[in-house]
Design a protein around this motif. Structure first.
Motif, PDB file in Angstrom:
ATOM      1  N   TRP A 158       0.814  -1.213   0.000  1.00 45.44           N
ATOM      2  CA  TRP A 158       0.000   0.000   0.000  1.00 45.44           C
ATOM      3  C   TRP A 158       0.847   1.263   0.000  1.00 45.44           C
ATOM      4  O   TRP A 158       0.427   2.297  -0.523  1.00 45.44           O
ATOM      5  N   GLN A 159       2.056   1.174   0.527  1.00 49.89           N
ATOM      6  CA  GLN A 159       2.951   2.323   0.512  1.00 49.89           C
ATOM      7  C   GLN A 159       3.328   2.730  -0.904  1.00 49.89           C
ATOM      8  O   GLN A 159       3.754   3.863  -1.141  1.00 49.89           O
ATOM      9  N   SER A 160       3.173   1.797  -1.847  1.00 51.66           N
ATOM     10  CA  SER A 160       3.551   2.062  -3.238  1.00 51.66           C
ATOM     11  C   SER A 160       2.371   2.500  -4.099  1.00 51.66           C
ATOM     12  O   SER A 160       2.547   2.757  -5.293  1.00 51.66           O
ATOM     13  N   VAL A 161       1.171   2.551  -3.515  1.00 53.25           N
ATOM     14  CA  VAL A 161      -0.028   2.888  -4.284  1.00 53.25           C
ATOM     15  C   VAL A 161      -0.178   4.406  -4.384  1.00 53.25           C
ATOM     16  O   VAL A 161      -0.112   5.111  -3.375  1.00 53.25           O
ATOM     17  N   ARG A 162      -0.391   4.897  -5.595  1.00 56.33           N
ATOM     18  CA  ARG A 162      -0.583   6.329  -5.811  1.00 56.33           C
ATOM     19  C   ARG A 162      -2.076   6.669  -5.857  1.00 56.33           C
ATOM     20  O   ARG A 162      -2.901   5.829  -6.171  1.00 56.33           O
ATOM     21  N   ASN A 163      -2.386   7.918  -5.542  1.00 62.92           N
ATOM     22  CA  ASN A 163      -3.756   8.429  -5.636  1.00 62.92           C
ATOM     23  C   ASN A 163      -4.741   7.573  -4.843  1.00 62.92           C
ATOM     24  O   ASN A 163      -5.834   7.261  -5.316  1.00 62.92           O
ATOM     25  N   ALA A 164      -4.337   7.174  -3.632  1.00 56.04           N
ATOM     26  CA  ALA A 164      -5.166   6.279  -2.818  1.00 56.04           C
ATOM     27  C   ALA A 164      -6.012   7.016  -1.788  1.00 56.04           C
ATOM     28  O   ALA A 164      -6.654   6.375  -0.952  1.00 56.04           O
ATOM     29  N   SER A 165      -6.026   8.344  -1.832  1.00 60.58           N
ATOM     30  CA  SER A 165      -6.833   9.080  -0.867  1.00 60.58           C
ATOM     31  C   SER A 165      -8.313   8.737  -1.034  1.00 60.58           C
ATOM     32  O   SER A 165      -8.798   8.537  -2.145  1.00 60.58           O
ATOM     33  N   GLY A 166      -9.001   8.638   0.091  1.00 59.72           N
ATOM     34  CA  GLY A 166     -10.423   8.321   0.060  1.00 59.72           C
ATOM     35  C   GLY A 166     -10.743   6.845  -0.019  1.00 59.72           C
ATOM     36  O   GLY A 166     -11.918   6.465  -0.068  1.00 59.72           O
ATOM     37  N   VAL A 167      -9.723   5.997  -0.012  1.00 57.03           N
ATOM     38  CA  VAL A 167      -9.925   4.549  -0.069  1.00 57.03           C
ATOM     39  C   VAL A 167      -9.756   3.971   1.330  1.00 57.03           C
ATOM     40  O   VAL A 167      -8.796   4.299   2.033  1.00 57.03           O
ATOM     41  N   CYS A 168     -10.678   3.113   1.731  1.00 60.23           N
ATOM     42  CA  CYS A 168     -10.590   2.440   3.028  1.00 60.23           C
ATOM     43  C   CYS A 168      -9.644   1.256   2.915  1.00 60.23           C
ATOM     44  O   CYS A 168      -9.969   0.264   2.260  1.00 60.23           O
ATOM     45  N   HIS A 169      -8.475   1.367   3.540  1.00 56.00           N
ATOM     46  CA  HIS A 169      -7.461   0.324   3.432  1.00 56.00           C
ATOM     47  C   HIS A 169      -7.221  -0.330   4.773  1.00 56.00           C
ATOM     48  O   HIS A 169      -7.106   0.344   5.799  1.00 56.00           O
ATOM     49  N   THR A 170      -7.142  -1.671   4.771  1.00 60.66           N
ATOM     50  CA  THR A 170      -6.789  -2.448   5.951  1.00 60.66           C
ATOM     51  C   THR A 170      -5.490  -3.186   5.684  1.00 60.66           C
ATOM     52  O   THR A 170      -5.425  -4.019   4.771  1.00 60.66           O
ATOM     53  N   PRO A 171      -4.418  -2.897   6.441  1.00 59.23           N
ATOM     54  CA  PRO A 171      -3.163  -3.633   6.254  1.00 59.23           C
ATOM     55  C   PRO A 171      -3.282  -5.048   6.795  1.00 59.23           C
ATOM     56  O   PRO A 171      -3.970  -5.285   7.798  1.00 59.23           O
ATOM     57  N   ILE A 172      -2.659  -5.986   6.122  1.00 57.95           N
ATOM     58  CA  ILE A 172      -2.714  -7.377   6.558  1.00 57.95           C
ATOM     59  C   ILE A 172      -1.323  -7.855   6.953  1.00 57.95           C
ATOM     60  O   ILE A 172      -0.319  -7.416   6.417  1.00 57.95           O
ATOM     61  N   ASN A 173      -1.312  -8.766   7.904  1.00 57.21           N
ATOM     62  CA  ASN A 173      -0.092  -9.436   8.354  1.00 57.21           C
ATOM     63  C   ASN A 173       0.061 -10.699   7.513  1.00 57.21           C
ATOM     64  O   ASN A 173      -0.826 -11.569   7.527  1.00 57.21           O
ATOM     65  N   LEU A 174       1.164 -10.818   6.801  1.00 54.80           N
ATOM     66  CA  LEU A 174       1.318 -11.950   5.888  1.00 54.80           C
ATOM     67  C   LEU A 174       1.457 -13.287   6.602  1.00 54.80           C
ATOM     68  O   LEU A 174       1.424 -14.332   5.950  1.00 54.80           O
ATOM     69  N   MET A 175       1.590 -13.274   7.909  1.00 54.30           N
ATOM     70  CA  MET A 175       1.687 -14.524   8.669  1.00 54.30           C
ATOM     71  C   MET A 175       0.419 -14.813   9.449  1.00 54.30           C
ATOM     72  O   MET A 175       0.399 -15.692  10.307  1.00 54.30           O
ATOM     73  N   GLN A 176      -0.673 -14.082   9.139  1.00 51.48           N
ATOM     74  CA  GLN A 176      -1.897 -14.246   9.918  1.00 51.48           C
ATOM     75  C   GLN A 176      -3.117 -14.272   9.008  1.00 51.48           C
ATOM     76  O   GLN A 176      -3.313 -13.381   8.181  1.00 51.48           O
ATOM     77  N   SER A 177      -3.949 -15.303   9.167  1.00 53.58           N
ATOM     78  CA  SER A 177      -5.193 -15.400   8.400  1.00 53.58           C
ATOM     79  C   SER A 177      -6.225 -14.418   8.945  1.00 53.58           C
ATOM     80  O   SER A 177      -6.159 -13.990  10.096  1.00 53.58           O
ATOM     81  N   PHE A 178      -7.206 -14.090   8.099  1.00 49.83           N
ATOM     82  CA  PHE A 178      -8.284 -13.205   8.516  1.00 49.83           C
ATOM     83  C   PHE A 178      -9.547 -13.577   7.748  1.00 49.83           C
ATOM     84  O   PHE A 178      -9.505 -14.380   6.807  1.00 49.83           O
ATOM     85  N   ASN A 179     -10.666 -13.014   8.157  1.00 44.89           N
ATOM     86  CA  ASN A 179     -11.947 -13.351   7.550  1.00 44.89           C
ATOM     87  C   ASN A 179     -12.562 -12.147   6.859  1.00 44.89           C
ATOM     88  O   ASN A 179     -12.499 -11.019   7.350  1.00 44.89           O
ATOM     89  N   ILE A 180     -13.177 -12.404   5.711  1.00 46.61           N
ATOM     90  CA  ILE A 180     -14.051 -11.458   5.037  1.00 46.61           C
ATOM     91  C   ILE A 180     -15.361 -12.199   4.807  1.00 46.61           C
ATOM     92  O   ILE A 180     -15.415 -13.147   4.022  1.00 46.61           O
TER      93      ILE A 180
END
Length: 270
Positions: free
Chosen positions: A83-105
């Motif tokens: 996400w640090q490399s994404v341009r023009n990302a203002s206004g986007v809801c971003h959730t950082p993920i831990n690459l060693m941890q599963s999560f649910n959507i």
């Protein structure tokens, strides 16, 4: 669980995964207009997408993410480095993920998998639904690690990169610097590497092996299919995701051959 693709290759990549409750998109390397048109072919619209997962920041995977998610208010999940490399990302809801941890959507469990690729903090994903059906997506990695082998065990469907044929890459039109990048340890899987990977994770419960991220200049579908067919003798077809036409919905069945939920092949649902 079902999966489909809007298209795959150097001009853009995007994969869809859905259950009866959840729809997620993995990467969005197409413009918003193109995504809307490609989703319509699969009887969906951007309003149906619950989340976008991003594997890494290269343009063919992230081109349309910010614009699409801002316009349709879709949350984005990716590593912090990506996400640090994404341009023009203002206004986007971003959730950082831990690459060693599963999560649910929703009712999907998402397992990030760290992979070797020339990006800031790249990953791929394995999905599992509430019936323990597992879908693995693996592209954009230059070599196979023991961690990757461990993560992709017991998948019922696998989308696997067969980017290039070694001889075609060596003798092809790319400049030498690009040949070294694509064929290097942090580039892309060739046909032989993909076949060796499949040999290490294959089992009788694997229902689909789909070829993805195939190079238009440095590979042929027949060569990629041959590299996988020699390993998976109980699977008769190996679909190749097309850059323009993508891939239609594929069902991942339970061992008894059922979906365990109402078929919704053509239903737009949220």
């Amino acid at each position: 669980m079902q999966f489909a693709s809007l298209g795959s290759g150097s001009k853009g990549n995007s994969t869809l995964v859905r259950t009866d409750q959840t729809v997620v998109m993995v990467d969005c390397g197409f413009s918003v207009k193109d995504v809307e048109q490609r989703l319509a072919r699969l009887s969906l619209s951007p309003a149906n997408i619950d989340a976008v997962l991003v594997t890494h920041e290269h343009g063919d995977h992230i081109k349309g993410v910010a614009a699409l998610c801002r316009r349709y208010d879709i949350p984005v999940f990716s590593s912090f480095g990506t996400w640090q490399s994404v341009r023009n990302a203002s206004g986007v809801c971003h959730t950082p993920i831990n690459l060693m941890q599963s999560f649910n959507i929703g009712d999907l469990m998402v397992e990030p998998v760290a992979v070797p690729h020339d990006a800031r903090e790249p990953c791929q994903f394995v999905f599992q639904d509430r019936y323990h059906r597992r879908l693995g997506i693996l592209t954009d990695c230059g070599h196979v690690t023991d961690h990757m082998i461990s993560c992709y065990q017991n998948c019922h469907s696998l989308l696997l990169e067969c980017n290039h044929d070694l001889e075609m890459l060596r003798n092809g039109p790319y400049p030498m610097s690009l040949k070294r990048r694509v064929g290097g340890l942090y580039g892309h899987l060739n046909n032989e590497q993909a076949g060796d990977f499949l040999n290490r994770v294959a089992h009788n419960g694997l229902q689909h092996v789909v070829i993805t991220h195939i190079s238009e200049q440095n590979n042929e579908p027949e060569l990629a299919v041959h590299s996988l067919a020699r390993v998976m003798t109980h699977i008769s077809t190996f679909p190749v995701i097309d850059q323009e036409d993508g891939l239609d919905w594929h069902n991942i069945l339970l061992p008894d051959g059922s979906n365990n939920y109402e078929e919704r092949q053509t239903t737009v649902f949220r």
